[in-house]
Write a protein that holds these residues in place. Structure first.
Motif, PDB file in Angstrom:
ATOM      1  N   MET A 265      -4.907 -16.637  -3.830  1.00 40.42           N
ATOM      2  CA  MET A 265      -4.320 -17.720  -3.038  1.00 40.42           C
ATOM      3  C   MET A 265      -5.393 -18.310  -2.090  1.00 40.42           C
ATOM      4  O   MET A 265      -6.192 -17.577  -1.545  1.00 40.42           O
ATOM      5  CB  MET A 265      -3.146 -17.189  -2.209  1.00 40.42           C
ATOM      6  CG  MET A 265      -1.986 -16.695  -3.028  1.00 40.42           C
ATOM      7  SD  MET A 265      -0.712 -15.984  -1.982  1.00 40.42           S
ATOM      8  CE  MET A 265      -0.359 -17.338  -0.891  1.00 40.42           C
ATOM      9  N   THR A 266      -5.309 -19.636  -1.931  1.00 44.39           N
ATOM     10  CA  THR A 266      -6.214 -20.312  -1.012  1.00 44.39           C
ATOM     11  C   THR A 266      -5.388 -21.130  -0.038  1.00 44.39           C
ATOM     12  O   THR A 266      -4.660 -22.044  -0.424  1.00 44.39           O
ATOM     13  CB  THR A 266      -7.184 -21.237  -1.781  1.00 44.39           C
ATOM     14  OG1 THR A 266      -7.880 -20.462  -2.736  1.00 44.39           O
ATOM     15  CG2 THR A 266      -8.149 -21.904  -0.817  1.00 44.39           C
TER      16      THR A 266
ATOM     17  N   SER B 171      -8.432  -7.262  -1.317  1.00 49.38           N
ATOM     18  CA  SER B 171      -8.353  -8.614  -0.773  1.00 49.38           C
ATOM     19  C   SER B 171      -7.004  -8.774  -0.113  1.00 49.38           C
ATOM     20  O   SER B 171      -5.999  -8.162  -0.530  1.00 49.38           O
ATOM     21  CB  SER B 171      -8.525  -9.661  -1.870  1.00 49.38           C
ATOM     22  OG  SER B 171      -8.313 -10.952  -1.329  1.00 49.38           O
ATOM     23  N   SER B 172      -6.961  -9.636   0.855  1.00 47.79           N
ATOM     24  CA  SER B 172      -5.708  -9.911   1.544  1.00 47.79           C
ATOM     25  C   SER B 172      -5.048 -11.187   1.049  1.00 47.79           C
ATOM     26  O   SER B 172      -4.043 -11.629   1.617  1.00 47.79           O
ATOM     27  CB  SER B 172      -5.960 -10.035   3.055  1.00 47.79           C
ATOM     28  OG  SER B 172      -6.469  -8.842   3.573  1.00 47.79           O
ATOM     29  N   SER B 173      -5.598 -11.793  -0.036  1.00 47.49           N
ATOM     30  CA  SER B 173      -5.118 -13.113  -0.479  1.00 47.49           C
ATOM     31  C   SER B 173      -4.584 -13.080  -1.902  1.00 47.49           C
ATOM     32  O   SER B 173      -4.582 -14.096  -2.606  1.00 47.49           O
ATOM     33  CB  SER B 173      -6.252 -14.166  -0.374  1.00 47.49           C
ATOM     34  OG  SER B 173      -6.747 -14.244   0.936  1.00 47.49           O
ATOM     35  N   PHE B 174      -4.123 -11.946  -2.399  1.00 51.57           N
ATOM     36  CA  PHE B 174      -3.564 -11.870  -3.750  1.00 51.57           C
ATOM     37  C   PHE B 174      -2.070 -12.165  -3.722  1.00 51.57           C
ATOM     38  O   PHE B 174      -1.352 -11.843  -2.756  1.00 51.57           O
ATOM     39  CB  PHE B 174      -3.774 -10.490  -4.353  1.00 51.57           C
ATOM     40  CG  PHE B 174      -5.185 -10.262  -4.836  1.00 51.57           C
ATOM     41  CD1 PHE B 174      -5.852 -11.250  -5.564  1.00 51.57           C
ATOM     42  CD2 PHE B 174      -5.839  -9.068  -4.586  1.00 51.57           C
ATOM     43  CE1 PHE B 174      -7.140 -11.033  -6.020  1.00 51.57           C
ATOM     44  CE2 PHE B 174      -7.114  -8.852  -5.053  1.00 51.57           C
ATOM     45  CZ  PHE B 174      -7.781  -9.822  -5.764  1.00 51.57           C
TER      46      PHE B 174
ATOM     47  N   PRO C  13       3.067 -13.377  -2.675  1.00 50.45           N
ATOM     48  CA  PRO C  13       1.869 -12.900  -1.964  1.00 50.45           C
ATOM     49  C   PRO C  13       2.092 -11.523  -1.346  1.00 50.45           C
ATOM     50  O   PRO C  13       3.115 -11.280  -0.686  1.00 50.45           O
ATOM     51  CB  PRO C  13       1.662 -13.966  -0.894  1.00 50.45           C
ATOM     52  CG  PRO C  13       2.989 -14.591  -0.701  1.00 50.45           C
ATOM     53  CD  PRO C  13       3.731 -14.504  -1.986  1.00 50.45           C
ATOM     54  N   ILE C  14       1.168 -10.604  -1.562  1.00 53.12           N
ATOM     55  CA  ILE C  14       1.256  -9.241  -1.029  1.00 53.12           C
ATOM     56  C   ILE C  14      -0.121  -8.873  -0.483  1.00 53.12           C
ATOM     57  O   ILE C  14      -1.075  -8.715  -1.245  1.00 53.12           O
ATOM     58  CB  ILE C  14       1.684  -8.234  -2.115  1.00 53.12           C
ATOM     59  CG1 ILE C  14       3.044  -8.607  -2.719  1.00 53.12           C
ATOM     60  CG2 ILE C  14       1.724  -6.824  -1.543  1.00 53.12           C
ATOM     61  CD1 ILE C  14       3.476  -7.708  -3.855  1.00 53.12           C
TER      62      ILE C  14
ATOM     63  N   ILE D 212       0.019  -2.529   1.583  1.00 54.53           N
ATOM     64  CA  ILE D 212       0.529  -1.678   0.497  1.00 54.53           C
ATOM     65  C   ILE D 212      -0.396  -0.485   0.245  1.00 54.53           C
ATOM     66  O   ILE D 212      -0.319   0.172  -0.790  1.00 54.53           O
ATOM     67  CB  ILE D 212       0.721  -2.491  -0.794  1.00 54.53           C
ATOM     68  CG1 ILE D 212      -0.627  -3.106  -1.232  1.00 54.53           C
ATOM     69  CG2 ILE D 212       1.797  -3.573  -0.613  1.00 54.53           C
ATOM     70  CD1 ILE D 212      -0.564  -3.793  -2.577  1.00 54.53           C
ATOM     71  N   GLU D 213      -1.261  -0.208   1.207  1.00 55.43           N
ATOM     72  CA  GLU D 213      -2.189   0.908   1.038  1.00 55.43           C
ATOM     73  C   GLU D 213      -1.451   2.243   1.155  1.00 55.43           C
ATOM     74  O   GLU D 213      -0.602   2.434   2.031  1.00 55.43           O
ATOM     75  CB  GLU D 213      -3.299   0.834   2.083  1.00 55.43           C
ATOM     76  CG  GLU D 213      -4.302   1.966   1.926  1.00 55.43           C
ATOM     77  CD  GLU D 213      -5.295   2.017   3.067  1.00 55.43           C
ATOM     78  OE1 GLU D 213      -6.336   2.686   2.917  1.00 55.43           O
ATOM     79  OE2 GLU D 213      -5.024   1.403   4.127  1.00 55.43           O
TER      80      GLU D 213
END
Length: 870
Positions: free
Chosen positions: A158-159, A189-192, A211-212, A217-218
């Motif tokens: 995502m952008t 990444s924080s943008s998936f 978006p997650i 979610i670690e």
């Protein structure tokens, strides 16, 4: 609609094709998969093999063996028939095409039809991220499609909050509701965002891109506990140390949770420990714990921004600092009877400490004992078990038991062992037991209310091991309750209650009880013994205690005569024999015994016996007269044996031997007599003195001077068996010219008379003429018959002795009634010459007899044997 038109065109073209293109029959479409609730249409095509006799009008359709109605049929042409089924709701079904001709159905072809749904849009997409290891996402697919459905997971970048399709970072395929990316395809990444597409034969559906952020979610691996330990000198405390895993998103603060639980509890307690991500180690202290208690510890951690905790670490155990036991042991004893040597065994037993929380791990027990009157003789034993056996003498002893651990000793538990001859008083008056639904209750009444402590002891009656007994202390109460599970059903228990007066144990009150009863496992075996005429004693033994299953209340004896009515008698439980009376004699009976308790009765094996025909009295009544008769006969027989000579002399007197008589002188000299006896012996070898018969001559008793002519009153007795065979061989002629073979039996010819002691004058010898001679002829069977023959005086050539007058009267002596005064010999002509020279008849006059003259001779007939005339 368009699809159906295409199928119709295909079928029409196929009907005009080459005759070998279709074959015998076919169905279109084959194995169709349709949406549930839609319309199903199928076509059945006949081949040339069935024409011209059969056509499409002969085709019938069936759905799962059920005939489809004709209104759903459609005849396309002579060889094609179709079927239409509206609202098809079967998940799976079989459609069959038949041809019916002349009343017979023949299967042409069939196909399987499935119905289902197109996939729903996937929902609830979630993912878990293991740093530099794995990324796994899951979702829900909706309703079941009944068809194979394939899923595709897309990971997109995502952008500025917008999804750029061209920058898809990867995808994975799955047939289930989850899919994973593995390292190295797991960049952080924080943008998936994540999207799922589902598709099957009926269609497809795609979710939106969700978006997650990866840090949310670690989830990382659980930490590793390095140690859990106590600190020496500090009680009720444990220190826990652990290590964090390596793969964690950097620059993230963490929170760890410590869970601890003692082994006596089912619940756990938690404490939270914050941890900086820069630290790879963590530690904490657990306080407020129980002394001498073991604890289990586990840890889990989480990132402060994540929503997933790690799994719990592997648990680790440790114990807190110990302290000395605070309570005394629960002590009891069983005393055996004294041995002849004066010693006795005392079984000591105690229960493990049940204080909560416990004081620590017990290392052992210290047993001390000494005579009550001499404490200086104290002895000590150490045991790691909860029991010990002591050998004591007959004196009273004081025994104490303490438990110890690393921190110290428990208080002493003290018991007094009474002396062997000590008799304690009875304090308990009554005792009873009963059961409820779940409990066993024991109640008692004591004479002395000031006694406020008791010991309840119970054990199985058949248990011989003293250490298997159970006991429990009761304070300030006169009843005791326990769960039924502590007792076995159908087993007899001994229950005793002991009053405690300080350290002294008073006399117990005991009883037996069953918690639950059932009928005996076996019945008693009857022993009939020896039956009588009208009665029999039935005996039996008690049933073994392990098979009674309850208290025996009574015994019932069932007995039945053969082909008779069954009778019974019931006796108390303490009776083990019973006498059955009024039985029928000489009758077979069947008897068996039933033992009963509160739950029922069980019969033993039947036994048979037969009563006697006679009893002892009958036998004595019959045997006594017979025995007495036998004794009388035996006595007579013994008397006869002992007095046989007296009886013989009285019944059969001895006859004097004439050969020894000196009353007369025989004219024949010794040589003549010898030759005569020799001839007799030679010619008749069997003649002896027993062959001579004596004729009884009758003398008139009233005539003193009558004729002495003797008349024979008795005939000659039967001659004994003579050797007839030797006489026949010699062919001798008998006297009087008779040619038959016969033996002659002569009566005595020389009678004699002995004057009685009343005869006062001597008797002159006279000659008595022989008027008759009895001749006995020999029969063919060897037996002589008697026959009287009269012989005339003119035919007899022998001289006859004339009877002279008697000068005096002669009395007849009955003792010698066969005696005569003259003896006559008849000499046969066949005798030897020296015998013929003798006179044919010879008479001898007996000398006169004198009364009461000793030594005078006399003559008897039984000494003479008569020779047979030849």
């Amino acid at each position: 609609m368009f699809r159906c038109v295409i199928w119709v065109l295909v079928l029409l073209c196929s009907s005009t094709a080459d005759e070998n293109s279709i074959g015998d029959a076919d169905i279109f479409p084959s194995s169709p998969e349709i949406e549930r609730g839609s319309t199903l249409k199928l076509f059945c095509v006949l081949g040339k093999h069935y024409t011209p006799h059969r056509n499409a009008s002969h085709i019938i359709w069936k759905l799962n063996h059920e005939l489809i109605t004709q209104e759903n049929y459609n005849i396309v042409n002579e060889t094609v028939s179709s079927i239409t089924i509206h609202n098809f709701t079967y998940s799976k079904a079989h459609v069959k095409c038949f041809i019916k001709y002349l009343g017979e159905e023949q299967l042409l072809v069939h196909t399987e039809v499935k119905s289902g749904f197109p996939p729903d849009t996937p929902r609830n997409i979630s993912c878990i991220y293991y740093f530099d290891a794995e990324l796994t996402c899951t979702w829900t697919s909706g309703r079941e499609t009944n068809f194979r459905t394939n899923y595709t997971l897309y990971r997109k970048m995502m952008t500025e909050g917008r999804v750029i399709l061209a920058r898809t970072m990867g995808s994975c395929q799955s047939k289930t509701e989850s899919c994973s990316f593995y390292y190295p395809d797991t960049p952080y990444s924080s943008s998936f965002c994540f999207q799922v597409k589902a598709e099957n034969i009926l269609g497809e559906a795609s979710s939106g891109c969700v978006p997650i952020p990866m840090e949310k979610i670690e989830k990382f691996e659980p930490p590793e506990i390095l140690s859990v330990k106590k600190i020496t000198g500090i009680k009720q405390l444990l220190t826990v140390t652990w290590k964090m895993p390596e793969k964690i998103i950097p620059s993230q603060d963490l929170i760890c949770q410590v869970r601890y639980r003692n082994l006596y509890s089912n619940s756990s307690e938690f404490i939270t420990v914050p941890l900086n991500s820069a630290k790879k180690m963590g530690s904490c202290n657990l306080t407020g714990l129980w002394d001498s208690t073991e604890y289990s510890v586990a840890i889990r951690c989480i990132s402060v921004v994540s929503k997933f905790w790690s799994e719990w670490s592997r648990g680790k155990k440790a114990s807190t600092e110990e302290k000395a036991p605070s309570e005394r042991v629960d002590l009891w004893r069983v005393i055996e009877s004294s041995h002849p040597a004066g010693s006795r065994y005392v079984h000591l037993m105690w229960k493990p400490l049940n204080n909560f929380p416990p004081s620590g791990r017990i290392l052992g027990y210290k047993i001390q004992y000494f005579p009550e009157n001499n404490a200086a003789l104290k002895m000590t034993n150490i045991s790691s078990n909860e029991k010990v056996i002591l050998l004591l003498n007959e004196e009273a002893y004081i025994i104490s038991v303490t438990a110890y651990n690393s921190a110290g000793n428990s208080p002493e538990a003290v018991l007094r062992i009474p002396s062997a001859d000590e008799r304690s008083s009875q304090i308990i008056e009554t005792l009873r037991t009963f059961t409820t639904n779940e409990e066993v209750v024991v109640e008692w009444v004591a004479f002395e209310p000031e006694v406020n402590e008791y010991v309840v002891e119970w054990y199985e009656e058949l248990e011989t091991d003293p250490f298997s007994r159970s006991w429990q202390y009761v304070s300030n109460s006169t009843n005791w309750k326990t769960n039924k599970k502590n007792f076995k059903p159908f087993v007899c228990y001994n229950i005793s209650v002991y009053p405690l007066c300080g350290n002294k144990v008073a006399a117990p009150y005991s009883m037996q009880t069953y918690i639950q009863e059932k009928k005996p496992s076996e019945g008693p075996v009857a022993d009939t013994g020896i039956p009588g005429k009208n009665e029999v004693t039935i005996k039996w033994k008690e049933i073994s205690k392990d098979k009674r299953n309850g208290f025996i209340s009574n015994y019932t004896i069932f007995y039945k005569p053969e082909d008779g009515k069954e009778l019974n008698k019931t006796v108390n439980a303490d009776v083990l024999q019973y006498r059955l009376k009024s039985l029928q004699p000489n009758t077979q009976y069947t008897v068996y015994i039933m033992a009963s308790n509160e739950a029922g009765g069980t019969s033993g094996e039947p036994k048979t016996f037969k009563t006697l025909k006679f009893n002892k009295e009958d036998v004595i009544f019959i045997a006594l007269p017979v025995g007495l008769s036998m004794l009388v006969l035996l006595g007579l027989w013994i008397a006869c044996i002992l007095k046989k000579h007296a009886f013989k002399k009285a019944c059969w007197p001895d006859i004097p031997n004439p050969a020894e008589s000196i009353a007369v002188e025989w004219p024949l000299d010794a040589s003549v007599n010898n030759s005569f006896l020799k001839v007799v012996t030679t010619e008749a070898k069997t003649i002896d003195f027993e062959d001579v018969s004596v004729l009884e001559h009758c003398f008139p008793e009233d005539s003193q001077e009558g004729s002495l002519l003797m008349n024979c009153e008795n005939h000659i007795s039967a001659c004994t068996d003579i050797n007839t065979k030797s006489m026949i061989n010699r062919e001798k002629k008998i006297l009087y010219d008779t040619e038959i073979e016969v033996d002659k039996c002569f009566s005595p010819s020389i009678p004699y008379i002995i004057t009685d002691e009343d005869i006062r004058s001597q008797m002159h010898s006279t000659l008595i003429p022989v008027k008759e001679i009895q001749c006995i002829e020999m029969m063919e069977d060897g037996v002589c018959g008697s026959q009287h023959t009269s012989i005339k005086n003119e035919e007899n050539d022998h001289e006859v002795l004339k009877l002279e007058d008697l000068s005096e009267k002669a009395l007849f002596n009955p003792y010698l009634k066969n005696s005569v005064k003259t003896r006559e010999f008849l000499i046969s002509d066949n005798l030897p010459e020296h015998s013929k020279s003798e006179p044919k008849s010879q008479s001898t006059v007996l000398p006169p007899f004198h009364q009461n003259v000793a030594g005078q001779s006399y003559v008897t007939l039984d000494m003479f044997g008569l020779a047979t005339a030849h």
